[in-house]
Design a protein around this motif. Structure first.
Motif, mmCIF file in Angstrom:
data_model
loop_
_atom_site.group_PDB
_atom_site.id
_atom_site.type_symbol
_atom_site.label_atom_id
_atom_site.label_comp_id
_atom_site.label_asym_id
_atom_site.label_seq_id
_atom_site.Cartn_x
_atom_site.Cartn_y
_atom_site.Cartn_z
ATOM 1 N N ILE A 14 0.830 -1.195 0.000
ATOM 2 C CA ILE A 14 0.000 0.000 0.000
ATOM 3 C C ILE A 14 0.873 1.257 0.000
ATOM 4 O O ILE A 14 0.617 2.214 -0.719
ATOM 5 C CB ILE A 14 -0.953 -0.009 1.220
ATOM 6 N N GLY A 15 1.910 1.206 0.801
ATOM 7 C CA GLY A 15 2.787 2.375 0.859
ATOM 8 C C GLY A 15 4.000 2.210 -0.054
ATOM 9 O O GLY A 15 5.117 2.600 0.313
ATOM 10 N N PHE A 16 3.784 1.609 -1.195
ATOM 11 C CA PHE A 16 4.905 1.310 -2.094
ATOM 12 C C PHE A 16 5.674 2.574 -2.481
ATOM 13 O O PHE A 16 5.088 3.570 -2.897
ATOM 14 C CB PHE A 16 4.377 0.620 -3.353
ATOM 15 N N ASP A 17 6.977 2.484 -2.290
ATOM 16 C CA ASP A 17 7.824 3.644 -2.581
ATOM 17 C C ASP A 17 8.852 3.238 -3.616
ATOM 18 O O ASP A 17 9.672 2.357 -3.409
ATOM 19 C CB ASP A 17 8.489 4.081 -1.262
ATOM 20 N N LYS A 18 8.785 3.902 -4.765
ATOM 21 C CA LYS A 18 9.635 3.510 -5.888
ATOM 22 C C LYS A 18 11.118 3.601 -5.550
ATOM 23 O O LYS A 18 11.900 2.714 -5.886
ATOM 24 C CB LYS A 18 9.326 4.399 -7.096
ATOM 25 N N ALA A 19 11.489 4.660 -4.855
ATOM 26 C CA ALA A 19 12.898 4.881 -4.545
ATOM 27 C C ALA A 19 13.448 3.742 -3.689
ATOM 28 O O ALA A 19 14.531 3.201 -3.961
ATOM 29 C CB ALA A 19 13.060 6.206 -3.806
ATOM 30 N N GLU A 20 12.629 3.348 -2.702
ATOM 31 C CA GLU A 20 13.075 2.269 -1.823
ATOM 32 C C GLU A 20 13.169 0.969 -2.583
ATOM 33 O O GLU A 20 14.044 0.139 -2.322
ATOM 34 C CB GLU A 20 12.063 2.115 -0.683
ATOM 35 N N ALA A 21 12.237 0.776 -3.501
ATOM 36 C CA ALA A 21 12.211 -0.462 -4.272
ATOM 37 C C ALA A 21 13.516 -0.652 -5.026
ATOM 38 O O ALA A 21 14.036 -1.762 -5.142
ATOM 39 C CB ALA A 21 11.038 -0.433 -5.251
ATOM 40 N N VAL A 22 14.065 0.420 -5.543
ATOM 41 C CA VAL A 22 15.332 0.336 -6.273
ATOM 42 C C VAL A 22 16.435 -0.145 -5.329
ATOM 43 O O VAL A 22 17.207 -1.042 -5.662
ATOM 44 C CB VAL A 22 15.700 1.711 -6.880
ATOM 45 N N ASN A 23 16.417 0.404 -4.119
ATOM 46 C CA ASN A 23 17.419 -0.008 -3.134
ATOM 47 C C ASN A 23 17.336 -1.493 -2.825
ATOM 48 O O ASN A 23 18.335 -2.164 -2.614
ATOM 49 C CB ASN A 23 17.234 0.763 -1.819
ATOM 50 N N LYS A 24 16.085 -1.985 -2.759
ATOM 51 C CA LYS A 24 15.902 -3.391 -2.396
ATOM 52 C C LYS A 24 16.165 -4.319 -3.569
ATOM 53 O O LYS A 24 16.163 -5.539 -3.407
ATOM 54 C CB LYS A 24 14.474 -3.612 -1.897
ATOM 55 N N GLY A 25 16.319 -3.747 -4.699
ATOM 56 C CA GLY A 25 16.637 -4.541 -5.880
ATOM 57 C C GLY A 25 15.491 -5.407 -6.370
ATOM 58 O O GLY A 25 15.675 -6.556 -6.720
ATOM 59 N N LEU A 26 14.277 -4.867 -6.364
ATOM 60 C CA LEU A 26 13.141 -5.617 -6.889
ATOM 61 C C LEU A 26 13.226 -5.672 -8.397
ATOM 62 O O LEU A 26 13.710 -4.743 -9.041
ATOM 63 C CB LEU A 26 11.832 -4.921 -6.498
ATOM 64 N N LEU A 76 3.286 -1.016 -7.996
ATOM 65 C CA LEU A 76 2.877 0.353 -8.278
ATOM 66 C C LEU A 76 1.369 0.398 -8.544
ATOM 67 O O LEU A 76 0.634 1.255 -8.049
ATOM 68 C CB LEU A 76 3.659 0.863 -9.497
ATOM 69 N N LYS A 77 0.949 -0.589 -9.336
ATOM 70 C CA LYS A 77 -0.470 -0.676 -9.668
ATOM 71 C C LYS A 77 -1.302 -0.979 -8.418
ATOM 72 O O LYS A 77 -2.337 -0.351 -8.157
ATOM 73 C CB LYS A 77 -0.671 -1.789 -10.703
ATOM 74 N N ALA A 78 -0.797 -1.952 -7.635
ATOM 75 C CA ALA A 78 -1.510 -2.344 -6.415
ATOM 76 C C ALA A 78 -1.629 -1.169 -5.455
ATOM 77 O O ALA A 78 -2.666 -0.955 -4.832
ATOM 78 C CB ALA A 78 -0.796 -3.513 -5.739
ATOM 79 N N ALA A 79 -0.558 -0.404 -5.343
ATOM 80 C CA ALA A 79 -0.551 0.727 -4.413
ATOM 81 C C ALA A 79 -1.609 1.756 -4.784
ATOM 82 O O ALA A 79 -2.118 2.479 -3.935
ATOM 83 C CB ALA A 79 0.825 1.367 -4.367
ATOM 84 N N SER A 80 -1.962 1.811 -6.059
ATOM 85 C CA SER A 80 -2.992 2.775 -6.434
ATOM 86 C C SER A 80 -4.387 2.168 -6.347
ATOM 87 O O SER A 80 -5.354 2.863 -6.055
ATOM 88 C CB SER A 80 -2.727 3.300 -7.852
ATOM 89 N N LEU A 81 -4.478 0.846 -6.595
ATOM 90 C CA LEU A 81 -5.809 0.219 -6.616
ATOM 91 C C LEU A 81 -6.333 -0.187 -5.244
ATOM 92 O O LEU A 81 -7.513 0.001 -4.938
ATOM 93 C CB LEU A 81 -5.770 -1.025 -7.520
#
Lengths: 195, 396
Positions: free
Chosen positions: B345-357, B366-371
């Motif tokens: 829900i609180g998906f953060d793109k910047a953090e995702a890059v760090n985690k290497g998704l 991203l889609k889920a976070a909006s829906l």
């Protein structure tokens, strides 16, 4: 009934003899207790509540007061609280129906055991007048106490013990403890002939 | 599972049942000899202990029966009426009733029995009883402080004493048997060798042995609900138990697809649930898994249930309790609700890059976070299904 000697012939010995002859007709107490326990268990399983008695008296009193003085029941706290807890007619209550059954059940039992008899039962040596007064006073105390204690021997003591309610067990101990404590003062009401 | 009222038996039928139960009650009391005041008060003077025998046998029979039934989940004791404890009114009310007992020779139930077979003194006692109720009603404003003083709740005696239900049941059984034995001796003494006790020694011994066995059994038959809930909080009991997991992404997908084959059970408290919950989630706090109240939620065996809690430990607890009420293969949410809220829900793109998704996951989240917030909002608007729990009223 012929086995019972006339009152003036009663000695402690014959009195007890007569009593014990009569009692052979009663059910064995442990068997009766076991049946009563099973009935109570079934009652709790089916209805989620135990047996009772004094609640029916309360319903009757509230109905009577409602009929005689409807304005009073709308203003006095006791009746108002009852109304909020039990909407609808006070006679349409579980305990009223149960007690109606109790009357029929006891009547049936008295009928088959040949114990139906219109009589004012007194202890030998106790005047009927006295018995009337003690019955009335005892009833009054019990009625009052059952309201304060939220139930009588059936509703608080017996049913409370079955569900292990702390309050029920305290009430039970107070009833029986109290009765033992007071018994000595009233021994003449019950023990006249055995002294 | 009992009690059958109010779900299986309605209000009207309950009254009919009350009538028939009453017939049994009156019949047994009269057969036992409770329709004569002389026999009733015999208990207090030592010449006739019938009342004690009947009363305590009935009490321990029903009590042991309930303990055994609760162990086998045949009855939900939390739905059974337990008389409330108001210390002072119980003590003083009880003492007054005791006085009424030795003066009047009856108690309310027995006075009805005696009146039914024609005892005029019993009728007078009932009239007195009505008068007593009336006096109480009229004096109620003055008595109310006493009536409502020292309220302990609808507590049960073993809780008050701090022991297990089974142990108390055993002790009470032993006490009752001891009292039967002792009063038999007293009765004989008072009556100078004669006794009202019609029970032969052999019958009494077998009776005592049977009840003693039941009493001992009670110690080892804990209330199923209580024992499961205590295991649940015992780390060792849960050690090494594994449950199938559902990943946060899979749950998100199922939520977005509105997959009806999955049912989310939210095990957090009602308050937490009210603040935030996933769409379609049903709130069943852990301690309420057991019992009739929520039996319906777990009835449908065709859906898969996902148990979510604030953290991993709570989810494991929930899944464990679920297996104990017959749910096969419960699912737990990986990382708990907390992780779901943070990473979906609180998906953060910047953090995702760090985690290497990987890119696919990133796009999906991203889609889920909006829906999903939209679904949550919609669910909130619809309102959670209200559960109305009717509890049985009892007491005198």
């Amino acid at each position: 009934m012929s086995i019972i000697p006339k009152r003036d012939q009663l000695t402690p010995k014959t009195f007890l003899k007569a009593e014990s002859d009569m009692e052979t007709k009663y059910m064995n107490p442990y068997l009766a207790g076991f049946f009563l326990g099973l009935l109570l268990l079934a009652t709790i399983y089916i209805t989620g509540r135990g047996l009772g008695a004094s609640g029916a008296v309360k319903s009757g009193v509230i109905t009577a007061v409602e009929t005689v003085a409807p304005a009073h029941t709308n203003s006095a706290e006791f009746y108002k609280e009852y109304k909020t807890e039990h909407p609808g007619s006070p006679l349409k209550s579980w305990l009223v129906f149960e007690v109606a059954g109790v009357l029929i059940g006891a009547l049936l039992s008295g009928l088959i055991s040949n114990r139906l008899n219109f009589t004012l039962e007194t202890t030998p040596g106790v005047q009927p007048k006295i018995r009337i007064v003690t019955a009335l006073a005892g009833g009054l105390l019990f009625g009052f106490g059952s309201q304060l204690g939220r139930g009588c021997t059936s509703g608080a003591a017996l049913s409370g013990m079955a569900v292990l309610s702390t309050g029920g067990i305290i009430t039970m101990m107070a009833i029986f403890g109290g009765a033992y404590g007071f018994a000595w003062f009233f021994r003449k009401l019950w023990l006249k002939n055995q002294e | 599972m009992g009690p059958l009222v109010p779900e299986l038996i309605g209000e009207e039928l309950n009254l009919v049942i009350a009538f028939f139960i009453g017939i049994g009650f009156g019949f047994i009391l009269e057969q036992a000899g409770f329709s004569t005041s002389k026999k009733l008060v015999g208990l207090f003077y030592g010449y006739d202990f019938t009342v004690l025998r009947v009363f305590f046998t009935a009490g321990i029979t029903a009590m042991l029966g309930l303990v055994i039934m609760a162990h086998f989940s045949l009855i939900d004791l939390s739905m059974v009426y337990v008389n409330p404890t108001f210390l002072w009114s119980a003590v003083i009310g009880g003492l007054i009733m005791g006085l009424g007992f030795v003066v009047g020779g009856f108690c309310p139930g027995t006075s009805f029995c005696a009146a039914a077979i024609g005892k005029i003194d019993a009728l007078i006692f009932i009239a007195g009883g009505a008068l007593g109720v009336l006096v109480f009603a009229e004096a109620y404003p003055a008595l109310e402080p006493l009536y409502k003083a020292e309220f302990w709740g609808n507590v049960r005696i073993f809780e008050t004493l701090g022991m297990s239900q089974g142990l108390f049941a055993f002790l009470l059984t032993v006490m009752a048997l001891g009292a039967f034995y002792a009063t038999g001796i007293i009765e004989k003494k008072v009556n100078k060798g004669e006794t009202n006790e019609a029970t032969t020694r052999r019958v009494f011994t077998s009776f005592a042995v049977v009840f003693l066995i039941l009493g001992i059994a009670a110690i080892f038959l804990p209330d199923k609900r209580e024992s499961v809930l205590s295991d649940m909080n015992n780390k060792e009991a849960l050690d090494g138990i594994e449950f199938s997991r559902i990943s946060i992404d899979e749950l998100a997908l199922r939520l977005m697809n509105n997959d009806k084959k999955y049912q989310i059970i939210d095990t957090r408290s009602e308050q937490e649930y009210a603040l935030f919950h996933l769409p379609g989630a049903i709130n069943v706090p852990l301690e309420k898994f057991y019992g009739k109240e929520n039996a319906k939620v777990f009835r449908d065996k065709s859906v898969k249930r996902i148990f979510i809690g604030a953290n991993k430990e709570d989810e494991i607890k929930a899944a464990y309790v679920a297996t104990q009420i017959g749910i096969k293969d419960p699912l737990v949410l990986e990382g708990g609700l907390q992780k779901f809220r943070e990473e979906i829900i609180g998906f953060d793109k910047a953090e995702a890059v760090n985690k290497g998704l990987n890119a696919d996951t990133e796009r999906f989240r991203l889609k889920a976070a909006s829906l999903i917030p939209v679904l949550i909002e919609k669910d909130k608007q619809a309102g959670a299904p209200k559960k109305v729990i009717k509890k049985v009223m009892g007491g005198c």
